[in-house]
Design a protein around this motif. Structure first.
Motif, PDB file in Angstrom:
ATOM      1  N   ARG A 139       0.806  -1.397  -0.042  1.00 60.84           N
ATOM      2  CA  ARG A 139       0.020   0.052   0.023  1.00 60.84           C
ATOM      3  C   ARG A 139       0.754   1.290   0.037  1.00 60.84           C
ATOM      4  O   ARG A 139       0.724   2.216  -0.876  1.00 60.84           O
ATOM      5  N   SER A 143       1.327   4.307  -2.792  1.00 63.37           N
ATOM      6  CA  SER A 143       1.284   5.984  -2.661  1.00 63.37           C
ATOM      7  C   SER A 143       2.576   6.575  -3.065  1.00 63.37           C
ATOM      8  O   SER A 143       2.466   7.577  -3.731  1.00 63.37           O
ATOM      9  N   VAL A 148      -1.969   5.436  -5.722  1.00 59.65           N
ATOM     10  CA  VAL A 148      -2.921   5.095  -4.694  1.00 59.65           C
ATOM     11  C   VAL A 148      -4.345   5.758  -4.797  1.00 59.65           C
ATOM     12  O   VAL A 148      -5.432   5.179  -4.764  1.00 59.65           O
ATOM     13  N   VAL A 153      -7.856  -1.315  -3.736  1.00 64.04           N
ATOM     14  CA  VAL A 153      -7.317  -2.364  -2.963  1.00 64.04           C
ATOM     15  C   VAL A 153      -8.381  -3.451  -2.431  1.00 64.04           C
ATOM     16  O   VAL A 153      -8.886  -2.751  -1.410  1.00 64.04           O
TER      17      VAL A 153
END
Length: 322
Positions: A139, A143, A148, A153
């Motif tokens: 994650r 970003s 992101v 997700v």
């Protein structure tokens, strides 16, 4: 004999000294879960060079038996603070032969004392935390690469683990709540934040959800897209029922177990060619300690759920649909 491997508090407090649980003599950076996350992050570097949409599937093996997290992660969980397993409610004399056979043939669970169980459970929780950490790395990579804000997700798994509950280990053919109620987290643009959907869902719902997110018509689907937006969370209802099938087990390759779970909290499980079955009210008995399968007052409900289960098995195209 009936109490030989019962996972009650009395049995947990008795028995030999704990066995040595398996450990992996590798640091966290050399563990397979780290390697899997590393490969996923490397793939993101390739994908961000293209403007085309992408679907990246990342599959971790852990948390899984033999419950062997990196030592530095295992040390974070003190086994003395871990809750005891849920007691075994089934009787070896009348319960499904698979349960007793698993206890005897696979792990000699009758030799486990309380400390062994709690150390094993602590190791499992450490494995979960380690995988969570790796997902966090992915994650963070999204970003850092500017992806992101455009990426949804979805986090889920294929099964749980009873880790000692009901006198058992691993996944099946036991359809206890801890093995069949799997985590499902969706995060990303357009997804309601900090909200929870309590309706009955199925993994069959993942396919239409992914297609909907991609702007593709799912067509005739076994499931239906999960409600993930603010506008649908409070208006959509879950399935009225879902069916679960197991066609093998640790002790019998051709084992067959069938379950139906309803939105009002009932679980019915039938075992092929056995008089034993399971009927639990998950709302009033979430630990599944009172089996009502042979209770005279619940015979009508058992018959109705059996008919619904047979109908679901006879029409697999609609399994998981209302």
């Amino acid at each position: 004999m009936a109490a030989r491997a019962r996972c009650s508090r009395e049995a947990l407090d008795a028995g030999p000294q704990p066995k040595d649980l398996p450990t992996v003599p590798l640091p966290a950076e050399l563990q397979q879960s780290t390697w899997i996350a590393d490969r996923a992050i490397a793939q993101l570097d390739e994908l961000r060079e293209s403007e085309d949409p992408f679907l990246l599937y990342v599959s971790f093996v852990d948390p899984h038996d033999p419950y062997d997290p990196p030592a530095e992660w295992a040390e974070r969980f003190d086994w003395r603070s871990i809750p005891d397993p849920i007691p075994q409610e089934w009787d070896r004399a009348t319960g499904p032969w698979q349960y007793a056979a698993f206890q005897d043939e696979k792990f000699e669970l009758s030799t486990f004392d309380r400390e062994t169980w709690l150390r094993l459970r602590a190791a499992y929780f450490a494995s979960c935390a380690f995988v969570d950490h790796q997902i966090g790395r992915i994650r963070e990579a999204l970003s850092e690469r500017g992806l992101v804000e455009d990426t949804v997700v979805i986090f889920t798994t294929d099964h749980g683990d009873v880790i000692g509950d009901h006198g058992l280990l691993m996944k099946g053919p036991w359809h206890y709540d801890k093995t069949v109620r799997c985590p499902m987290i969706v995060a990303g643009p357009g997804v309601a934040q900090g909200r929870r959907f309590d309706g009955l869902t199925s993994h069959l719902d993942v396919r239409p959800l992914v297609l909907e997110l991609a702007g593709v018509d799912a067509g005739d689907s076994e499931g239906r897209a999960l409600p993930i937006r603010e506008s649908t969370l409070d208006t959509e209802r879950g399935h009225e029922r879902v069916a679960i099938e197991t066609n093998t087990s640790y002790v019998a390759p051709a084992d067959q177990v069938r379950t139906i779970i309803t939105a009002d909290g009932w679980r019915l499980t039938v075992f092929c060619d056995q008089a034993y079955g399971e009927l639990f009210n998950l709302k009033v008995d979430p630990d599944e300690q009172t089996n009502l399968y042979d209770d005279p007052d619940h015979m009508g409900l058992r018959l109705r759920l059996t008919e619904e289960l047979v109908a679901a098995m006879a029409a697999p195209a609609v399994v998981g649909r209302t």
